[in-house]
Motif scaffolding. Structure first.
Motif, short mmCIF file in Angstrom:
data_model
loop_
_atom_site.label_atom_id
_atom_site.label_comp_id
_atom_site.label_asym_id
_atom_site.label_seq_id
_atom_site.Cartn_x
_atom_site.Cartn_y
_atom_site.Cartn_z
N HIS A 26 -0.50 2.48 -4.01
CA HIS A 26 -1.64 3.25 -3.52
C HIS A 26 -2.32 3.99 -4.68
O HIS A 26 -3.54 3.99 -4.79
N MET A 27 -1.51 4.59 -5.56
CA MET A 27 -2.06 5.33 -6.69
C MET A 27 -2.75 4.40 -7.69
O MET A 27 -3.52 4.83 -8.52
N ASN A 28 -2.41 3.13 -7.63
CA ASN A 28 -3.00 2.18 -8.56
C ASN A 28 -3.97 1.21 -7.88
O ASN A 28 -4.21 0.11 -8.37
N GLU A 52 1.73 -9.85 -9.62
CA GLU A 52 1.80 -8.44 -10.03
C GLU A 52 0.72 -8.08 -11.05
O GLU A 52 0.02 -8.96 -11.55
N GLN A 69 2.15 -10.15 -2.24
CA GLN A 69 3.07 -11.27 -2.06
C GLN A 69 2.32 -12.34 -1.28
O GLN A 69 1.72 -12.03 -0.24
N CYS A 126 0.82 -1.21 0.00
CA CYS A 126 0.00 0.00 0.00
C CYS A 126 0.85 1.25 0.00
O CYS A 126 0.40 2.31 0.41
N ASN A 127 2.12 1.11 -0.41
CA ASN A 127 2.96 2.30 -0.50
C ASN A 127 2.59 3.11 -1.75
O ASN A 127 1.72 2.72 -2.52
N ILE A 128 3.28 4.21 -1.95
CA ILE A 128 2.81 5.26 -2.87
C ILE A 128 2.38 4.80 -4.27
O ILE A 128 1.27 5.07 -4.69
N SER A 129 3.25 4.06 -4.99
CA SER A 129 2.89 3.71 -6.38
C SER A 129 1.74 2.71 -6.41
O SER A 129 0.87 2.77 -7.28
N GLU A 145 4.58 -2.32 3.40
CA GLU A 145 5.27 -1.22 2.72
C GLU A 145 5.96 -1.75 1.47
O GLU A 145 6.00 -2.96 1.24
N CYS A 146 6.53 -0.84 0.69
CA CYS A 146 7.06 -1.12 -0.65
C CYS A 146 7.80 -2.46 -0.78
O CYS A 146 8.72 -2.76 -0.04
N LEU A 147 7.38 -3.25 -1.76
CA LEU A 147 8.01 -4.54 -2.01
C LEU A 147 8.87 -4.52 -3.27
O LEU A 147 9.33 -5.56 -3.75
N GLY A 148 9.09 -3.33 -3.83
CA GLY A 148 9.96 -3.23 -5.02
C GLY A 148 9.29 -3.78 -6.26
O GLY A 148 9.93 -4.44 -7.08
N SER A 149 8.01 -3.54 -6.39
CA SER A 149 7.27 -4.01 -7.55
C SER A 149 6.36 -2.88 -8.03
O SER A 149 5.22 -3.11 -8.43
N CYS A 150 6.92 -1.65 -8.01
CA CYS A 150 6.12 -0.44 -8.21
C CYS A 150 5.65 -0.27 -9.65
O CYS A 150 4.63 0.36 -9.90
#
Lengths: 431, 162
Positions: free
Chosen positions: B89-91, B141, B134, B84-87, B122-127
């Motif tokens: 969240h926007m999607n 994805e 996961q 649910c981090n920024i990128s 938080e961010c899992l590096g799949s933005c």
């Protein structure tokens, strides 16, 4: 246009394996490097102007030259603890070209005289870990790692270490604490890791992309490497583009490439009917740019700094006009509060305050004083702590609020109006 | 007292000699122990590990509590982690989390009847492939709500047939 230097063969599935990698010139740079003097390689990396690709942007060759001249064992650590929100390039590099990284690491280890290296991969990257593990195994089987590599007399051992879920371990001294089997809390610098790092030994920590780029510098030479990019920011860089673009993904372009072209040409622009509102150009810790700044900036260290932001990890987060900046700031503050390691008071307490304040502004229960307080707390968090996480939390706050002041005040003032009404109603009732 | 399996004991012994110091083996050993104990680590596990590794339990606890990937309670057979981090969240990351939480009812103990746990992370590096989730060790994805629900239903079904 993309300029594929590092990513040239990423579309070929066999590139992942040693045989596939060798088909495309793989490990020839190592052979070449082993005939050079270690200092010559360091000098090349310095002359090429390669700057750290993980976030801080420190010149790699200069970092290497900080190693003290003593007899202590030197360690090389690859920082693959990719965690900066918006960044997903190291993952692709490891998944598609693990040998490119390993080759760059062996060359770098030879340059700095290190017999042992670790690749510290973030824990959630189970898949990447398996791929890199397999590649290390292949390298050992072919005498590319181990004793007397390719009969050069140089020996180097490489191992992999998995993180366990902590953003702060991407900070080099936090990473070292973690590798030592402790909480991933950063250490005060100086001493810098190059002097006293892993187990108090001289240690060089470099990002995946930085180490992979060393291979390119050996192949193309200093002049060849400098053909791309600008005078002060040479070379190419992988940019991870995410957010509201049609075609998100990793794109390799020369440094100095216009951000506008990345968004509107390479990434296909925004969805129909949407307008560009803001861009975070270097991962969530980089100060945000408004649309006007984003349309005129070039993606290199200097131009971004002149616009008050930074290149960071090269993660471009594109924000269109359907988003509320207050809401996005709250999302980021949630992250920094969660990831603060708790060691320094300004960060541990400050990130909590930033979250609480941005949350109350978003929910409409704050007033203008709270917006001012949000800025005040953030400004007290800059440069006050052991590592840069506190600054990284403060930068978005200060840039979001100053560049989108109206939005923040409208959340706060509509609430002032509501409160005013509520007080009036109450006093009316009382009366 | 938790009994460490023979297989894990062998793993620990190997890890202890793998790094320059024994302490570096704590993280990999906790991961292995977590697998042994249905995906989470209890105080008993820590005590047993402390005895077997001959490391004070405070040193192991320090590590255990610092890192988010060590589960402090049961996460069932399938731990679903929605970024649910920024990128994301926007999607629609947050929506995805809410939809999954509604679809697969989580009981008071934090696990559903189908043995799922759902967390916001938080961010899992799949933005660039947002929204994503996961499940245990695997990334899913470019999700839609329907796709995510189907993935999870298939996982539950595959467990039942096994």
């Amino acid at each position: 246009m993309e300029v594929k230097i590092l990513t040239q063969h990423y579309d070929k599935p066999e590139y992942k394996s040693l045989d596939g990698y060798k088909k495309y010139d793989g490990y020839n740079q190592l052979k070449k490097a082993l005939t050079l003097k270690p200092d010559e390689i360091t000098e090349m990396v310095k002359q090429a102007g390669l700057r750290g690709r993980g976030g801080a942007g420190f010149p790699a060759g200069v970092k290497w030259s900080f190693l003290p001249k003593n007899n202590k064992t030197r360690y090389l650590i690859c920082n693959a603890d990719e965690g900066e929100p918006g960044t997903f390039k190291d993952r692709e590099m490891m998944d598609k070209a693990p040998h490119q990284l390993i080759e760059g690491m062996i060359i770098s280890a030879f340059a700095i005289g290190s017999p042992k290296s670790y690749i510290y991969i973030r824990g959630e990257y189970f898949e990447s870990k398996k791929i890199v593990e397999q590649a290390i195994k292949e390298a050992y089987e072919n005498n590319l790692l181990g004793d007397n590599i390719l009969k050069s007399g140089f020996s180097h051992h490489m191992d992999i270490y998995s993180g366990a879920g902590a953003y702060i371990c991407g900070e080099e001294t936090g990473l070292i604490s973690s590798l030592e089997g402790k909480k991933g809390q950063p250490k005060l610098k100086p001493p810098f890791p190059a002097v006293e790092g892993y187990l108090a030994n001289p240690t060089i920590v470099n990002n995946v992309e930085t180490l992979a780029s060393v291979t390119v510098i050996i192949r193309d030479g200093v002049d060849g490497y400098r053909k791309h990019g600008t005078e002060k920011s040479p070379g190419t860089k992988l940019f991870s583009v995410s957010g509201n673009v049609v075609k998100p993904g990793n794109y390799e372009v020369p440094l100095g490439y216009p951000l506008k072209d990345i968004i509107f040409n390479l990434c296909g622009g925004l969805k129909e009917g949407r307008k560009l509102k803001a861009v975070i150009p270097g991962g969530s810790s980089a100060p945000v740019l408004n649309a006007e700044e984003a349309m005129s900036v070039n993606m290199d260290y200097e131009d971004l700094a002149s616009k008050g932001s930074m290149l960071g990890s090269g993660a471009i987060i594109v924000i269109d006009d359907s988003n509320s900046m207050v809401e996005l700031l709250k999302v980021l503050m949630n992250f920094y509060h969660h990831e603060s390691c708790g060691q320094c008071t300004p960060c541990r307490e400050g990130t909590g305050w930033l979250l609480k304040l941005s949350n109350s502004i978003l929910s409409g229960s704050a007033n203008l004083n709270d917006v001012a307080l949000l800025e005040k707390v953030a400004s007290h968090m800059k440069g006050k702590t052991i590592c840069a996480l506190s600054d990284a939390a403060a930068f978005p706050v200060l840039s979001f609020v100053s560049k989108f002041k109206e939005e923040f005040t409208s959340y706060a003032t509509s609430n002032v109006a509501l409160k005013f009404q509520a007080t009036n109603v109450q006093s009316y009732k009382r009366g | 007292m938790f009994t460490i399996s023979e297989k894990t004991k062998k793993f620990i012994t190997k890890e202890v000699s793998r790094y320059e110091t024994k302490r570096s083996a704590i993280i990999p050993c906790l991961f292995e122990l977590q697998k042994d104990n249905q995906g989470w680590i209890s105080n008993d596990c820590i005590e047993s590990l402390s005895q077997f590794m001959d490391i004070p339990s405070k040193d192991i606890n320090e590590v255990f509590h610092f890192y988010t990937m060590f589960n402090k309670k049961s996460v069932g057979d399938f731990h679903i982690q929605v970024c649910c981090n920024i990128s994301c969240h926007m999607n629609g990351g947050l929506d995805l989390f809410k939809v999954l939480s509604d679809e697969f009812k989580i009981e008071k103990n934090g696990v559903s009847k189908d043995s799922l746990a759902i967390s916001k992370v938080e961010c899992l590096g799949s933005c660039g492939t947002a929204p994503m989730m996961q499940v245990n060790e695997k990334y899913y994805e470019n999700l839609t709500k329907d796709k995510a629900i189907q993935v999870i239903k298939d996982l539950i079904a595959s467990k039942k047939t096994n």
